[in-house]
Design a protein around this motif. Structure first.
Motif, PDB file in Angstrom:
ATOM      1  N   THR A 119       0.817  -1.208   0.000  1.00 18.39           N
ATOM      2  CA  THR A 119       0.000   0.000   0.000  1.00 18.39           C
ATOM      3  C   THR A 119       0.853   1.262   0.000  1.00 18.39           C
ATOM      4  OG1 THR A 119      -1.842  -1.182   1.021  1.00 18.39           O
ATOM      5  CG2 THR A 119      -1.820   1.234   1.240  1.00 18.39           C
ATOM      6  N   ILE A 120       1.950   1.287   0.760  1.00 18.10           N
ATOM      7  CA  ILE A 120       2.790   2.493   0.729  1.00 18.10           C
ATOM      8  C   ILE A 120       3.403   2.675  -0.658  1.00 18.10           C
ATOM      9  CG2 ILE A 120       3.196   2.644   3.207  1.00 18.10           C
ATOM     10  CD1 ILE A 120       5.948   1.390   2.843  1.00 18.10           C
ATOM     11  N   HIS A 121       3.814   1.580  -1.272  1.00 17.66           N
ATOM     12  CA  HIS A 121       4.342   1.681  -2.640  1.00 17.66           C
ATOM     13  C   HIS A 121       3.250   2.075  -3.624  1.00 17.66           C
ATOM     14  CE1 HIS A 121       8.517   0.412  -2.287  1.00 17.66           C
ATOM     15  NE2 HIS A 121       8.121  -0.409  -1.329  1.00 17.66           N
ATOM     16  N   GLY A 122       2.070   1.482  -3.473  1.00 19.36           N
ATOM     17  CA  GLY A 122       0.954   1.797  -4.362  1.00 19.36           C
ATOM     18  C   GLY A 122       0.559   3.252  -4.291  1.00 19.36           C
ATOM     19  N   GLY A 123       0.495   3.798  -3.094  1.00 18.24           N
ATOM     20  CA  GLY A 123       0.156   5.212  -2.936  1.00 18.24           C
ATOM     21  C   GLY A 123       1.224   6.129  -3.500  1.00 18.24           C
ATOM     22  N   PHE A 124       2.473   5.796  -3.214  1.00 24.65           N
ATOM     23  CA  PHE A 124       3.592   6.614  -3.688  1.00 24.65           C
ATOM     24  C   PHE A 124       3.665   6.602  -5.214  1.00 24.65           C
ATOM     25  CE2 PHE A 124       8.213   7.722  -3.865  1.00 24.65           C
ATOM     26  CZ  PHE A 124       8.165   8.870  -3.103  1.00 24.65           C
ATOM     27  N   ALA A 125       3.498   5.440  -5.812  1.00 23.13           N
ATOM     28  CA  ALA A 125       3.535   5.329  -7.274  1.00 23.13           C
ATOM     29  C   ALA A 125       2.396   6.099  -7.933  1.00 23.13           C
ATOM     30  CB  ALA A 125       3.482   3.862  -7.693  1.00 23.13           C
ATOM     31  N   ARG A 126       1.290   6.266  -7.217  1.00 18.99           N
ATOM     32  CA  ARG A 126       0.144   6.998  -7.752  1.00 18.99           C
ATOM     33  C   ARG A 126       0.239   8.497  -7.519  1.00 18.99           C
ATOM     34  NH1 ARG A 126      -1.381   1.888  -6.577  1.00 18.99           N
ATOM     35  NH2 ARG A 126      -2.904   0.901  -7.957  1.00 18.99           N
ATOM     36  N   GLY A 127       1.277   8.960  -6.804  1.00 25.73           N
ATOM     37  CA  GLY A 127       1.487  10.392  -6.650  1.00 25.73           C
ATOM     38  C   GLY A 127       1.299  10.943  -5.255  1.00 25.73           C
ATOM     39  N   TYR A 128       0.976  10.107  -4.285  1.00 23.64           N
ATOM     40  CA  TYR A 128       0.762  10.574  -2.917  1.00 23.64           C
ATOM     41  C   TYR A 128       2.077  10.771  -2.180  1.00 23.64           C
ATOM     42  CZ  TYR A 128      -4.130   9.299  -3.464  1.00 23.64           C
ATOM     43  OH  TYR A 128      -5.423   9.226  -3.903  1.00 23.64           O
ATOM     44  N   ASP A 129       2.100  11.745  -1.265  1.00 26.20           N
ATOM     45  CA  ASP A 129       3.126  11.781  -0.230  1.00 26.20           C
ATOM     46  C   ASP A 129       2.738  10.665   0.734  1.00 26.20           C
ATOM     47  OD1 ASP A 129       4.297  14.092  -1.285  1.00 26.20           O
ATOM     48  OD2 ASP A 129       3.140  15.423   0.005  1.00 26.20           O
ATOM     49  N   VAL A 130       3.713   9.885   1.180  1.00 21.69           N
ATOM     50  CA  VAL A 130       3.393   8.743   2.031  1.00 21.69           C
ATOM     51  C   VAL A 130       4.302   8.715   3.254  1.00 21.69           C
ATOM     52  CG1 VAL A 130       3.192   6.240   2.203  1.00 21.69           C
ATOM     53  CG2 VAL A 130       2.597   7.388   0.047  1.00 21.69           C
ATOM     54  N   MET A 131       3.679   8.809   4.420  1.00 20.41           N
ATOM     55  CA  MET A 131       4.389   8.671   5.682  1.00 20.41           C
ATOM     56  C   MET A 131       4.062   7.296   6.268  1.00 20.41           C
ATOM     57  SD  MET A 131       3.890  10.649   9.298  1.00 20.41           S
ATOM     58  CE  MET A 131       4.148  12.270   8.580  1.00 20.41           C
ATOM     59  N   LEU A 132       5.092   6.544   6.586  1.00 26.02           N
ATOM     60  CA  LEU A 132       4.938   5.274   7.282  1.00 26.02           C
ATOM     61  C   LEU A 132       5.172   5.531   8.764  1.00 26.02           C
ATOM     62  CD1 LEU A 132       4.648   2.166   7.271  1.00 26.02           C
ATOM     63  CD2 LEU A 132       7.137   2.065   6.890  1.00 26.02           C
ATOM     64  N   VAL A 133       4.254   5.079   9.604  1.00 26.91           N
ATOM     65  CA  VAL A 133       4.403   5.263  11.048  1.00 26.91           C
ATOM     66  C   VAL A 133       5.222   4.083  11.577  1.00 26.91           C
ATOM     67  CG1 VAL A 133       3.257   5.717  13.229  1.00 26.91           C
ATOM     68  CG2 VAL A 133       2.182   6.453  11.085  1.00 26.91           C
ATOM     69  N   SER A 134       6.461   4.374  11.961  1.00 28.52           N
ATOM     70  CA  SER A 134       7.464   3.330  12.223  1.00 28.52           C
ATOM     71  C   SER A 134       7.103   2.367  13.338  1.00 28.52           C
ATOM     72  CB  SER A 134       8.816   3.975  12.536  1.00 28.52           C
ATOM     73  OG  SER A 134       8.756   4.726  13.734  1.00 28.52           O
ATOM     74  N   ASP A 135       6.384   2.819  14.335  1.00 24.44           N
ATOM     75  CA  ASP A 135       6.049   1.951  15.460  1.00 24.44           C
ATOM     76  C   ASP A 135       4.556   1.609  15.498  1.00 24.44           C
ATOM     77  OD1 ASP A 135       5.299   4.550  16.102  1.00 24.44           O
ATOM     78  OD2 ASP A 135       6.088   4.471  18.152  1.00 24.44           O
ATOM     79  N   ALA A 136       3.888   1.770  14.365  1.00 28.21           N
ATOM     80  CA  ALA A 136       2.457   1.464  14.285  1.00 28.21           C
ATOM     81  C   ALA A 136       2.156   0.549  13.101  1.00 28.21           C
ATOM     82  CB  ALA A 136       1.638   2.753  14.208  1.00 28.21           C
ATOM     83  N   HIS A 137       3.126  -0.305  12.777  1.00 26.58           N
ATOM     84  CA  HIS A 137       2.864  -1.403  11.837  1.00 26.58           C
ATOM     85  C   HIS A 137       3.542  -2.646  12.377  1.00 26.58           C
ATOM     86  CE1 HIS A 137       6.823  -1.373   9.629  1.00 26.58           C
ATOM     87  NE2 HIS A 137       6.817  -0.093  10.008  1.00 26.58           N
ATOM     88  N   THR A 138       2.996  -3.791  12.022  1.00 30.41           N
ATOM     89  CA  THR A 138       3.454  -5.048  12.603  1.00 30.41           C
ATOM     90  C   THR A 138       3.318  -6.187  11.608  1.00 30.41           C
ATOM     91  OG1 THR A 138       3.262  -6.515  14.522  1.00 30.41           O
ATOM     92  CG2 THR A 138       1.200  -5.601  13.638  1.00 30.41           C
ATOM     93  N   THR A 139       3.911  -7.310  11.976  1.00 34.23           N
ATOM     94  CA  THR A 139       3.806  -8.512  11.162  1.00 34.23           C
ATOM     95  C   THR A 139       3.939  -9.729  12.051  1.00 34.23           C
ATOM     96  OG1 THR A 139       4.523  -9.529   9.090  1.00 34.23           O
ATOM     97  CG2 THR A 139       6.257  -8.712  10.569  1.00 34.23           C
ATOM     98  N   ALA A 140       3.596 -10.866  11.501  1.00 33.50           N
ATOM     99  CA  ALA A 140       3.715 -12.134  12.223  1.00 33.50           C
ATOM    100  C   ALA A 140       5.071 -12.762  11.916  1.00 33.50           C
ATOM    101  CB  ALA A 140       2.590 -13.071  11.797  1.00 33.50           C
ATOM    102  N   ASP A 141       5.402 -13.797  12.641  1.00 32.93           N
ATOM    103  CA  ASP A 141       6.657 -14.519  12.455  1.00 32.93           C
ATOM    104  C   ASP A 141       6.531 -15.457  11.248  1.00 32.93           C
ATOM    105  OD1 ASP A 141       8.939 -16.065  12.537  1.00 32.93           O
ATOM    106  OD2 ASP A 141       8.852 -16.387  14.700  1.00 32.93           O
ATOM    107  N   LEU A 142       7.210 -15.104  10.177  1.00 36.43           N
ATOM    108  CA  LEU A 142       7.191 -15.917   8.960  1.00 36.43           C
ATOM    109  C   LEU A 142       8.560 -16.541   8.694  1.00 36.43           C
ATOM    110  CD1 LEU A 142       5.022 -13.538   6.738  1.00 36.43           C
ATOM    111  CD2 LEU A 142       4.276 -15.536   8.059  1.00 36.43           C
ATOM    112  N   THR A 143       9.330 -16.738   9.758  1.00 38.10           N
ATOM    113  CA  THR A 143      10.674 -17.315   9.588  1.00 38.10           C
ATOM    114  C   THR A 143      10.612 -18.716   8.997  1.00 38.10           C
ATOM    115  OG1 THR A 143      10.679 -18.005  11.913  1.00 38.10           O
ATOM    116  CG2 THR A 143      11.790 -15.923  11.380  1.00 38.10           C
ATOM    117  N   SER A 144       9.545 -19.450   9.238  1.00 36.57           N
ATOM    118  CA  SER A 144       9.428 -20.797   8.664  1.00 36.57           C
ATOM    119  C   SER A 144       9.314 -20.766   7.143  1.00 36.57           C
ATOM    120  CB  SER A 144       8.230 -21.539   9.263  1.00 36.57           C
ATOM    121  OG  SER A 144       7.020 -20.892   8.937  1.00 36.57           O
TER     122      SER A 144
END
Length: 183
Positions: A119-144
């Motif tokens: 989504t950040i790439h999609g917005g940026f490619a479409r012309g938006y200024d995009v701020m990612l909130v560094s401590d307000a995004h997360t993911t699960a453990d996909l090490t497997s």
């Protein structure tokens, strides 16, 4: 500074904070609390809040598809259903943002290495200024699956986004406490 003339507004984009998506996410409670604070501050400043909700392979309406209980969209906030990682692909998101006069996005949610990144790439490619909130995004453990540990995924996402650039638009990374709405 986005590439959109006359679209000076900002929107807070909350990506896929659904029960099943974040069930095993790292720092889920902390991220959820920071997003709740961002939502409250955005609402107080009159900033558009848009909720993105993945269809989760047909689980629409099931408990795991619902947004986590501590994050509740209001009746006047758009909830955009999506089937692809990039919340712009095949959705009404662009129309919602255009109607609200939005040219800048503040993005948070899940998962860092999938739908947030797309989504950040999609917005940026479409012309938006995009701020990612560094401590307000997360993911699960996909090490497997060969992915790095989740905290490294989050850190790397923040790192590479801080160096993103293109003419006429801006990419930034800020902690939730540093995000200022309406001034």
């Amino acid at each position: 500074m986005s590439t959109f003339e006359g679209r000076d507004g900002t929107a807070l984009i909350v990506v896929d904070m659904q029960r099943d998506v974040v069930a095993a996410a790292v720092d889920r409670d902390g991220v959820t609390a920071r997003i709740a604070d961002l939502v409250a501050r955005a609402r107080q400043a009159g900033v558009t809040v848009v909720w993105i909700q993945d269809t989760l392979d047909g689980a629409v309406g099931e408990d795991g598809w619902r947004i986590v209980p501590s994050l509740v969209p209001t009746a006047d906030e758009a909830v955009v259903a999506k089937e692809h990682g990039d919340a712009f692909e095949g959705t009404s998101l662009e129309a919602v943002l255009a109607k609200a006069g939005v040219g800048a996005l503040v993005v948070c949610g899940a998962q860092s290495d999938a739908c947030v990144r797309s989504t950040i790439h999609g917005g940026f490619a479409r012309g938006y200024d995009v701020m990612l909130v560094s401590d307000a995004h997360t993911t699960a453990d996909l090490t497997s699956y060969g992915a790095p540990p989740p905290r490294q995924v989050i850190a790397h996402t923040n790192l590479y986004w801080s160096y993103q650039s293109a003419p006429g638009k801006e990419a930034r990374v800020l902690e939730a406490a540093q995000v200022m709405f309406g001034g």
